[in-house]
Every structure is written in structure tokens, then in C-alpha cells.
Write a protein that holds these residues in place. Structure first.
Motif, mmCIF file in Angstrom:
data_model
loop_
_atom_site.group_PDB
_atom_site.id
_atom_site.type_symbol
_atom_site.label_atom_id
_atom_site.label_comp_id
_atom_site.label_asym_id
_atom_site.label_seq_id
_atom_site.Cartn_x
_atom_site.Cartn_y
_atom_site.Cartn_z
ATOM 1 N N GLN A 43 9.547 13.704 -17.090
ATOM 2 C CA GLN A 43 9.597 14.200 -15.910
ATOM 3 C C GLN A 43 10.722 14.275 -14.962
ATOM 4 O O GLN A 43 11.046 14.901 -14.004
ATOM 5 N N ARG A 44 11.662 13.316 -15.162
ATOM 6 C CA ARG A 44 12.636 12.804 -14.432
ATOM 7 C C ARG A 44 13.729 14.056 -14.573
ATOM 8 O O ARG A 44 14.833 14.133 -13.753
ATOM 9 N N TRP B 186 12.981 17.452 -15.093
ATOM 10 C CA TRP B 186 12.311 18.891 -14.977
ATOM 11 C C TRP B 186 13.018 19.571 -13.956
ATOM 12 O O TRP B 186 13.329 20.702 -14.133
ATOM 13 N N ARG B 187 13.515 18.956 -12.872
ATOM 14 C CA ARG B 187 14.198 19.725 -11.880
ATOM 15 C C ARG B 187 15.465 20.342 -12.343
ATOM 16 O O ARG B 187 16.129 21.377 -12.097
ATOM 17 N N THR B 188 16.233 19.408 -13.124
ATOM 18 C CA THR B 188 17.476 20.055 -14.021
ATOM 19 C C THR B 188 17.114 20.990 -14.877
ATOM 20 O O THR B 188 17.885 22.064 -14.963
ATOM 21 N N ASP C 73 14.571 23.151 -14.746
ATOM 22 C CA ASP C 73 14.238 24.362 -14.049
ATOM 23 C C ASP C 73 15.683 25.092 -13.514
ATOM 24 O O ASP C 73 15.537 26.351 -13.663
ATOM 25 N N THR C 74 16.811 24.324 -13.154
ATOM 26 C CA THR C 74 17.812 24.973 -12.747
ATOM 27 C C THR C 74 18.364 25.701 -13.690
ATOM 28 O O THR C 74 18.742 27.042 -13.569
ATOM 29 N N ARG D 63 16.613 28.811 -14.456
ATOM 30 C CA ARG D 63 16.824 29.968 -13.645
ATOM 31 C C ARG D 63 18.196 30.660 -13.663
ATOM 32 O O ARG D 63 18.217 31.752 -12.925
#
Ligand code: FAD
Ligand code: DLZ
Length: 502
Positions: A470-471, A473-475, A477-478, A481
């Protein structure tokens, strides 16, 4: 009725469990410098000199206290070269009716101890948390996390506690402990202990017997006796602890030691007890001489990390060292032995590793370890490198830090996310980038910071593994994109860099 008391090279503690209560009139302490321990990896020259010098001083001090000490030197005639063989030979030499030892730290030596006929092996109670206590605490837990372990130990020991609540209302002050070193603040250097005659003899022996080992001896200034270790502790508490927290994560060009304690070599040898080191820091806080963020940061390292990694090492067993969750297979790049990467942060960490047999935590984790992680270096090869190069390196503490914390090779057993970072992190934490020939703002191309060039390739290469975290996910996601063209360009550029590393 003679009791044989073998003491290992990292058991240099006056009240070691196996020495406690022994009758000096009928006991013999055995200490042996053996080739097996000196060469299971080709240790840094300073590590060898430190261990042998500290062993010789410890033996002399025990003799001065009235103990009979049988000390076998590396060059003693008939030295069998193995700890178990030396113990068995000494038992026969002294007609010993019993052998009593304190358990070793490492699996390799624990196995040797277990095979010595009739030996009694006592728990090493220099550590604060016993294996059974850890097993009971761990039972039924879904996940292992330092934070949970640490809070448990804060409550158990009452350190920095106000009733059931953490002192100051927070369990940790990490957010306050991430300052870069401001211009003009010069950290007070740690004390340097001039080699005495015993140490000089050992330094000459190491240079003569281990000429090809990594590292230099010119700057050997480690404490080698209990008195020197106590002086190093007092100096740290008075001069560096107050700012230890603020600059714990800082990186600085030309500043080797910052506000770190440099106590790990002495603590790991047994010259200082973790309990007394903690007590000294807590006393400084109680006296108003060190702020809470500094003392909490320090307590977290010793009461938390140091105990935690040892218990993971012991409970996970020898196979843990072969963990490779990310399937990283690249041979260790030559820059780890040569320090000629051109990256200012990496080469500075390398140079002090070579010259001091020491680098601070952020250099180990975010400079050296991070580079290996991004480059996909085989974690076992990296583990061997870390075991070789530091004066404080013993497998029980080094391996979980490398395999677990730094390389995430255990798939997240020890740490919650991989410590992977681009050059932006290194830039934020210090001034190396200003002294670097690479451009930390550039993402691709020969002039771009290599940490930048490798970062997205690491994310892409390990997408499958990181997607469950989970930690990350943001990376991820980037990354997702980015246009396919951008993704391809980043990966091709990383491939070009990786090619030059092999
Ligand atoms: P300080 O920064 O002053 O910290 C105080 C004390 O806390 C240290 O002396 C040490 O006893 C303890 N400590 C801090 N962090 C850790 C940690 N993560 N694990 C265990 N104890 C900790 N430490 C070793 O003792 N031996 C090693 O071989 C070793 N290898 C490491 C490899 C990697 C990849 C990483 C990321 C960390 C490693 N560490 C190791 C932990 C830590 O980096 C060193 O303990 C520290 O840099 C030693 O310098 P110091 O005594 O000035 O520590
Ligand atoms: C690290 C080390 C070295 C280099 N040499 C010796 C030695 O000659 N004799 C000895 O008793 N211990 C030595 N040590 C420390 C041991 O490796 C240490 O006790 C184990 O790592 C503990 O498992």
C-alpha cells in the motif's frame, strides 16, 4: 575440578553471563584468535585490528583482576585455527571438568558451540529482550513492525514513559529528526584513541598477515578497552547527543561523523552494555542536557532496532540470508570496492568506509544500500560486502539490516517498504549534489544523477511485487501515468547505465 570459560571476541564484558559467579581459583578463561573467525569473510583491516586488540586488552584486564587466562594468539604454535578445536584442546590442556560459555551471536558460531561435548551454553543477557519473550510477544501477530516492538519495549522497560503514555505525548519524533546540516554548524569530532603498544603490535600483525584485505589502518582510533569505550560514551552524551535527533538523517560533504555516536563497534564487542548506554542518554535528558527528540531517537535505535533485528535474525534462521524477494541478480558493481563512481555522495561514503571502517546510517541505507537496490544487486553479495567493510559488522545485526531493511529481500518481513529513493532524497538531506559531477535535476542522460536514472526502472522492474504494498501505490500510480514513450525512454536510459556497471 577446573571450569573452562571460553570467551569469544565479541563477548568482552566483565560480567558476561558465563563469567558471573565463577570461582577465579578454579576457573580458566580461554580466549583464542583463530583463522576461521578472521577469514570467514575478508574483514576490513580495522575490524580485525579492533577485535584482536580489544581481545588482548580484555585478557590482560581479567588477569589483573586475578583470573587465570589462557590466551591463544593467531601466531601461537599449534593454533588449530578453529574456535571449537581450540576449546576442546584447552579443555584437555587444563583437565577441565566442565565448559561454560555464553551463546554466540551468529548462527555459524552457535552451531560450533552446540557441538562441543558437555559444554553448558548460557543465554546472552546483555541484550534486553530474550528469545522466549519475543516469541511470546510475536505469537498470533499478523505482522512484525519495529514500531509495535518498540512501543512494547518502552512499556516493558518504562523508558521515556509517563505512566502508560509516552513522554512528551508522542512515541516518536522522526518528523523533527530530518534536518539537513545548516551551513556554519560544525559537529564536534568524536574522540580519537591513540593506539598503545598492544594495538600497535596488532596493527603490524594485521598489515603483515592480511595485506590484501580491504581498508586502511592509518586512521585507526577506535576505543579498544572498557575505559576508552566509557570515555567515548561520555563524550557522545556531552557533545553530540543533544543534536543527534535533529541531524540523524543528514548527509554532508566533508563531514564524516556528524552527530552520530560511533558507539556500535564498542557496544557490539561488549565493551559497553546497551543498558548503560541507554541509561546515560536517559540521564542526560533527565538532567535537561539533551532534548526529547534526540534522546527518543537514540533510544529507538538501541532499544528498538538493535534488539529487533537480532531477534529477527535468530528466529528466521540461516536461510534468511538467502532471501531474495525481488529476484535481484546483478553482481556487486566494482564501484563498491573502488569508490570511483563520480557520485559525490557515494564516493564520500565509500572513502570513509575504507578509511574508518564506518559510515553513518543514512550513508549505509540511502546512499550505498539504495544504489544497490535500484541497480538490482544480488542481496547476498551485498550482505557479504557490508559484513566485510564495517568495524561494527556482525552477521546478527548486519544481515537483517541489509537483507531486510535495505534491500527488502525478505519481502517486507522486517520493514514496511523498500528504501528506494531518487537523487531528490539525497539532495534534500544534504549538500553532496552541489559537489557532484552529475546533475540531480536531470532525469535521463549521461549527466543525470544515476539515482534518478535508476529509480523508475526499479519501480517498473518490480511493479508486480510493489503492487501489493500500500505504501508504494502512489509511486506506482505516478509510473503508470507516464506515457508509454516516456516509460520506454526512462527504461532504456537505465539499461544504458546498468550496462556500464557490469
Ligand atoms: P548511531 O547513529 O549513533 O546510533 C546509535 C546506536 O543505535 C548504534 O551504535 C547502534 O548500536 C544502534 N543502531 C542504530 N541503527 C541501528 C540498526 N538499524 N540496527 C541495529 N542497531 C542500530 N549496525 C551495526 O551495528 N552493525 C552492522 O553491521 C550494521 N550494518 C548496517 C547495514 C545497513 C545496510 C544499514 C542500513 C544499517 C546497518 N547498521 C549496522 C545499523 C546502523 O547503520 C549502525 O549501527 C550505525 O550506523 C553505527 O554507527 P553509530 O554507532 O554512530 O550509530
Ligand atoms: C570477528 C572475530 C574475529 C575477526 N576474530 C575472532 C577470533 O579470532 N576469535 C574469537 O573468539 N572471535 C573472533 N571474532 C568474533 C567472532 O566472530 C564472534 O564471536 C562471532 O561473530 C559471534 O557469533
Amino acid at each position: 575440578m577446573t571450569l573452562l570459560l571460553p570467551i569469544l571476541g565479541d563477548q568482552l564484558t566483565g560480567d558476561l553471563a558465563s563469567l558471573r559467579g565463577a570461582d577465579r581459583a578454579t576457573s580458566v578463561i580461554l580466549m583464542a584468535e583463530v583463522m576461521d573467525e578472521a577469514s570467514y569473510v575478508p574483514h576490513h583491516k580495522q575490524k580485525l585490528a579492533l577485535v584482536f586488540s580489544a581481545m588482548r586488552h580484555f585478557a590482560a584486564e581479567r588477569e589483573a583482576e586475578g583470573w587465570r587466562v589462557d590466551y591463544v594468539r593467531l601466531d601461537s604454535p599449534g593454533n588449530a585455527g578453529r574456535l571449537d578445536a581450540e576449546i576442546i584442546a584447552a579443555a584437555a590442556r587444563h583437565g577441565a571438568s566442565a565448559i561454560r560459555m555464553t551463546e554466540a551471536g551468529e548462527h555459524r558460531v552457535r552451531a560450533l558451540q552446540a557441538a562441543i561435548p558437555g559444554a553448558t551454553i548460557l543465554e546472552d543477557d546483555r541484550f534486553l529482550v530474550s528469545l522466549p519473550a519475543f516469541a511470546a510477544w510475536r505469537a498470533g501477530r499478523k505482522r512484525l513492525r519495529l514500531e509495535d516492538f518498540y512501543r512494547w519495549q518502552r512499556r516493558e522497560t518504562g523508558m521515556l514513559m509517563e505512566g502508560d503514555a509516552p513522554a512528551g505525548g508522542q512515541w516518536n519524533y522522526d518528523a523533527d529528526n530530518r534536518k539537513p546540516l545548516p551551513a556554519g554548524l560544525v559537529p564536534p569530532p568524536p574522540p580519537r584513541f591513540a593506539p598503545d603498544e598492544t594495538t600497535r603490535e596488532v596493527l603490524a600483525m594485521v598489515e603483515a598477515r592480511f595485506p590484501a584485505n580491504f581498508g586502511t589502518l592509518d586512521r585507526f582510533h577506535w576505543p579498544v578497552t572498557r575505559a576508552e569505550a566509557l570515555s567515548a560514551l561520555a563524550d557522545f552524551i556531552a557533545n553530540r547527543l543533544p543534536r543527534f535527533g535533529d541531524y540523524e538523517d543528514a548527509l554532508a560533504q566533508g563531514e564524516e561523523t556528524l552527530f552520530h555516536s560511533l558507539l556500535a563497534p564498542a557496544v557490539n564487542l561488549g565493551l559497553l552494555a546497551p543498558r548503560e548506554v541507554l541509561a546515560a542518554a536517559l540521564a542526560a535528558h533527565a538532567a535537561g542536557a539533551a532534548p526529547l527528540n534526540a534522546v527518543e531517537g537514540f533510544v529507538r535505535q538501541i532499544l528498538g532496532w538493535r534488539e529487533y533485528v537480532r531477534l529477527i535474525y535468530l528466529t528466521e534462521g540461516p536461510d534468511y540470508l538467502r532471501s531474495n524477494a525481488l529476484g535481484a541478480a546483478r553482481p556487486l558493481p566494482a564501484i563498491f570496492w573502488e569508490g570511483n563512481s563520480g557520485m559525490a555522495c557515494f564516493d564520500a561514503a565509500f572513502a570513509q568506509t575504507r578509511d574508518l571502517a564506518w559510515a553513518h546510517h543514512i550513508q549505509r541505507l540511502m546512499v550505498l544500500g539504495n544504489f544497490a537496490l535500484l541497480a538490482g544487486v544480488d542481496p547476498f553479495e551485498l550482505h557479504l560486502w557490508f559484513l566485510v567493510v564495517y568495524a561494527d559488522a556482525y552477521e546478527w545485526v548486519e544481515a537483517p539490516n541489509v537483507i531486510g531493511m535495505s534491500q527488502w529481500a525478505d519481502g517486507g518481513l522486517l520493514g514496511s517498504k523498500p528504501y528506494a529513493a531518487s537523487g531528490a532524497y539525497i539532495h534534500r538531506m544534504g549538500n553532496h549534489c552541489r559537489h557532484c559531477r552529475f546533475d540531480v535535476k536531470a532525469k535521463t542522460g549521461d549527466q543525470a544523477c544515476p539515482y534518478n536514472r535508476l529509480y523508475w526502472d526499479f519501480i517498473a522492474r518490480n511493479e508486480r511485487h510493489l503492487a501489493t504494498n500500500q505504501r508504494m501505490w502512489r509511486t506506482l500510480d505516478t509510473w503508470r501515468r507516464f506515457t508509454p514513450e516516456r516509460q520506454q525512454a526512462l527504461r532504456q536510459d537505465a539499461a544504458r547505465l546498468l550496462e556500464t556497471l557490469s
